[in-house]
Design an enzyme around this catalytic site. Structure first.
Site, mmCIF file in Angstrom:
data_model
loop_
_atom_site.group_PDB
_atom_site.id
_atom_site.type_symbol
_atom_site.label_atom_id
_atom_site.label_comp_id
_atom_site.label_asym_id
_atom_site.label_seq_id
_atom_site.Cartn_x
_atom_site.Cartn_y
_atom_site.Cartn_z
ATOM 1 N N SER A 244 -22.004 20.298 -0.388
ATOM 2 C CA SER A 244 -23.258 20.544 -1.109
ATOM 3 C C SER A 244 -23.000 21.473 -2.291
ATOM 4 O O SER A 244 -23.580 21.292 -3.367
ATOM 5 C CB SER A 244 -24.289 21.171 -0.181
ATOM 6 O OG SER A 244 -24.601 20.284 0.857
ATOM 7 N N HIS B 299 -22.631 13.812 4.414
ATOM 8 C CA HIS B 299 -23.534 14.087 5.539
ATOM 9 C C HIS B 299 -24.108 12.772 6.091
ATOM 10 O O HIS B 299 -24.139 12.556 7.295
ATOM 11 C CB HIS B 299 -24.721 14.943 5.096
ATOM 12 C CG HIS B 299 -24.391 16.346 4.710
ATOM 13 N ND1 HIS B 299 -24.826 16.922 3.542
ATOM 14 C CD2 HIS B 299 -23.693 17.320 5.354
ATOM 15 C CE1 HIS B 299 -24.415 18.165 3.472
ATOM 16 N NE2 HIS B 299 -23.714 18.441 4.555
ATOM 17 N N LYS C 267 -27.053 32.874 3.597
ATOM 18 C CA LYS C 267 -27.076 32.757 2.136
ATOM 19 C C LYS C 267 -28.361 32.029 1.765
ATOM 20 O O LYS C 267 -28.791 31.115 2.463
ATOM 21 C CB LYS C 267 -25.849 31.989 1.649
ATOM 22 C CG LYS C 267 -25.666 30.680 2.387
ATOM 23 C CD LYS C 267 -24.485 29.898 1.912
ATOM 24 C CE LYS C 267 -24.484 28.585 2.675
ATOM 25 N NZ LYS C 267 -23.440 27.726 2.598
ATOM 26 N N ARG D 189 -14.001 18.103 7.814
ATOM 27 C CA ARG D 189 -13.329 17.706 6.582
ATOM 28 C C ARG D 189 -11.866 18.099 6.631
ATOM 29 O O ARG D 189 -11.071 17.452 7.282
ATOM 30 C CB ARG D 189 -14.034 18.315 5.364
ATOM 31 C CG ARG D 189 -15.243 17.540 4.928
ATOM 32 C CD ARG D 189 -16.135 18.331 4.015
ATOM 33 N NE ARG D 189 -16.654 19.500 4.704
ATOM 34 C CZ ARG D 189 -17.638 20.257 4.247
ATOM 35 N NH1 ARG D 189 -18.186 19.993 3.087
ATOM 36 N NH2 ARG D 189 -18.071 21.274 4.936
HETATM 37 P P1 ADP Z 1 -21.857 21.984 3.497
HETATM 38 O O1 ADP Z 1 -20.561 22.518 3.976
HETATM 39 O O2 ADP Z 1 -21.698 20.797 2.585
HETATM 40 O O3 ADP Z 1 -22.830 23.016 3.004
HETATM 41 P P2 ADP Z 1 -23.507 21.776 5.904
HETATM 42 O O4 ADP Z 1 -23.470 23.190 6.305
HETATM 43 O O5 ADP Z 1 -24.826 21.216 5.533
HETATM 44 O O6 ADP Z 1 -22.501 21.357 4.739
HETATM 45 O O7 ADP Z 1 -22.801 20.912 7.004
HETATM 46 C C1 ADP Z 1 -23.377 20.174 8.012
HETATM 47 C C2 ADP Z 1 -22.315 19.358 8.711
HETATM 48 O O8 ADP Z 1 -21.863 18.307 7.862
HETATM 49 C C3 ADP Z 1 -21.051 20.134 9.071
HETATM 50 O O9 ADP Z 1 -20.624 19.667 10.335
HETATM 51 C C4 ADP Z 1 -20.056 19.752 8.010
HETATM 52 O O10 ADP Z 1 -18.742 19.835 8.457
HETATM 53 C C5 ADP Z 1 -20.463 18.316 7.757
HETATM 54 N N1 ADP Z 1 -20.080 17.832 6.442
HETATM 55 C C6 ADP Z 1 -20.439 18.327 5.243
HETATM 56 N N2 ADP Z 1 -19.900 17.615 4.239
HETATM 57 C C7 ADP Z 1 -19.162 16.629 4.821
HETATM 58 C C8 ADP Z 1 -18.339 15.564 4.335
HETATM 59 N N3 ADP Z 1 -18.164 15.391 3.025
HETATM 60 N N4 ADP Z 1 -17.729 14.763 5.230
HETATM 61 C C9 ADP Z 1 -17.900 14.972 6.556
HETATM 62 N N5 ADP Z 1 -18.656 15.948 7.078
HETATM 63 C C10 ADP Z 1 -19.282 16.764 6.234
#
Ligand code: ADP
Length: 163
Positions: free
Chosen positions: A131, A18, A42, A93
């Site tokens: 996460s 992130h 969730k 990703r």
């Molecule tokens: P997660 O899927 O880890 O629960 P979030 O819902 O918090 O993540 O995602 C927020 C944003 O960050 C989304 O656009 C997601 O694609 C991106 N993101 C999450 N993890 C990564 C990563 N390892 N590399 C690039 N982008 C990421």
């Protein structure tokens, strides 16, 4: 004035993946709003206050400038209009992210035609990182030091292992 963009997510908790996206967004735009979603379907592991605090500390510690971290409830398309944001910036990703993100981007475009969605390709190093993976590893006593920002590592571990 400059260009404002929004990085939305649950950040439950924020990972190095992130932070990499947030950092890269600040290099492309003038002001980055990290919008931490409150209304998750969730139930999140960390409270909204904890999630905001983790991101704020991680951003400060990495000396990433022009970032504002906010808790957010409601429709992103409306919030973007309210904040005069040019785009949503999202990390992409693997193929598994694509279908959902594509659907969201088209939906947001429909709700707010002036709003673009910009996808940044994940840093190869963080491609597998999420996460939920972090939470799984930490709760089993594994080493997550390479996955989360150093300044919040101990707090995350404490919360995930003490109970
Ligand atoms: P997660 O899927 O880890 O629960 P979030 O819902 O918090 O993540 O995602 C927020 C944003 O960050 C989304 O656009 C997601 O694609 C991106 N993101 C999450 N993890 C990564 C990563 N390892 N590399 C690039 N982008 C990421």
């Amino acid at each position: 004035m400059g260009r404002t963009v929004i990085c939305p997510g649950s950040f439950d908790p924020v990972t190095r993946g992130h932070l990499d996206i947030i950092d890269r967004a600040t290099k492309m735009f003038d002001h980055v709003i990290v919008a931490v979603l409150c209304n998750l379907s969730k139930k999140p592991t960390f409270t909204i206050e904890e999630r905001i605090d983790f991101i704020t500390r991680a951003v400060q510690s990495a000396e990433i400038k022009n970032v504002e971290v906010v808790g957010f409830e409601g429709l992103l398309a409306d919030y973007a209009r309210e904040r005069n944001a040019t785009a949503l910036v999202k990390g992409l990703r693997a193929v598994s992210d694509f279908e959902y993100e594509f659907q969201m981007a088209l939906t947001n475009k429909k709700l707010n035609p002036e709003l673009e969605t910009v996808f940044l390709t994940t840093n190869q190093q963080y491609m597998f990182l999420s996460s939920s993976i972090v939470k799984q590893i930490a709760s089993l006593g594994g080493d997550i030091s390479g996955f989360v920002p150093e300044c919040i590592h101990d707090d995350i571990c404490k919360r995930l292992t003490n109970k």
